[in-house]
Design a protein around this motif. Structure first.
Motif: not given
Ligand code: SAM
Length: 286
Positions: A4-6, A69-77, A97-103, A107-115
């Protein structure tokens, strides 16, 4: 964690009952490289319960843009990150919301884990129409703004839902009672999934009575669901006589003029006359 990287995983957590954590949510929180949490101290209790010893960073409404922004860099890595809020589904009246929009925009993947989600839990047990509804989040803080909010909603024909806190539930219902008819059906869903869970379906007048006089009905967390306004069926169609007037006018003038004159003569709603005029015109062409 190669599988589940990136990716950013948006993980729902319980809204009161620790058992309402999905198997997949536990596995995801164990496997990601990092968990971004609204309140790291709060989430530690949940993590301890499930034996999760993962790294935590804080992401709350005051640091969200910078942290994102810091989390985006980690995802990109290539790292994987889970986003959790204090309770329920992140972003629903919670940070994220800002984080999910940024990601997403990157163009990176956002995966919901519902509950769990208080809104959906309340709707599922309310017994009011749910095929369409609007979610309004929290009501405004001041009485005048709340009344304006209720005035905007009162004629809505579909179910509407809002979140409320123990500090404001009484004031909110009092304001609502000044604007919304007292016989309107509402559901007060309180402390869902917890020991003192209460779900009351009743009139606005009775709900206000209960919340005013029963101290327990002012404690805990609340979801309020309000039935849509019942629309008078007669207002949804025009009478045979009005139809006749419209058809005579249509023989002499354009649809626009005929509708305007018919509305003037009959007092019927322009929208309904216009629909009827269109139906008459298309019937002519068959
Ligand atoms: N993200 C959460 C969700 O998925 O429902 C909502 C977070 S919001 C900050 C908190 C509000 O949700 C509370 O003030 C209350 O209105 C509602 N809420 C959360 N848990 C609840 C529960 N167990 N019972 C009733 N309402 C609840």
């Amino acid at each position: 964690m190669s599988t589940i990287d990136g990716k950013l995983y948006v993980v729902a957590t319980p809204i009161g009952n620790l058992a309402d954590m999905s198997f997949r949510a536990v596995e995801t929180l164990k496997q990601v490289d990092l968990i971004a949490a609204e309140d790291t101290r709060h989430v530690k209790m949940l993590l301890q319960h499930y034996g999760i010893t993962n790294r935590l960073v804080s992401l709350h409404q005051h640091n969200e843009d910078k942290a994102a922004l810091a989390l985006l860099e980690k995802l990109r890595a290539g790292q994987s990150i889970a986003l959790v809020s204090d309770a329920g589904t992140p972003l629903l009246s919670d940070p994220g919301m800002p984080l999910v929009k940024l990601i997403k925009d990157a163009g990176l993947d956002v995966v919901p884990v519902p509950g769990a989600c208080a809104l959906i839990a309340a709707l599922s047990a309310a017994g009011l129409p749910v095929s369409k509804f609007t979610f309004e989040g929290f009501t405004p803080r001041t009485s005048s703004a709340r009344k304006a909010f209720f005035a905007e909603k009162v004629a809505s024909p579909i179910t509407w839902v809002f979140y409320e806190s123990s500090h404001r539930i009484l004031a909110s219902l009092q304001d609502m009672a000044e604007i919304v008819p007292l016989d309107r059906e509402i559901v007060i869903a309180r402390e869902l999934t917890k020991l003192h869970e209460t779900i009351v379906k009743t009139s606005l007048a009775d709900a206000l009575e209960r919340v005013t006089h029963d101290d327990n009905m002012r404690k805990g967390e609340f979801v309020v669901i309000v039935d849509g306004a019942q629309i008078d069926k007669k207002e949804q169609s025009i009478s045979a006589e009005h139809e006749k007037i419209l058809s005579i006018l249509l023989k002499e003038c354009s649809i626009k003029s005929a509708v305007a004159m018919a509305a003037e003569i009959t007092g019927a709603r322009k929208k309904l006359l216009y629909q009827a005029a269109l139906a008459m015109e298309s019937a002519k062409n068959i």
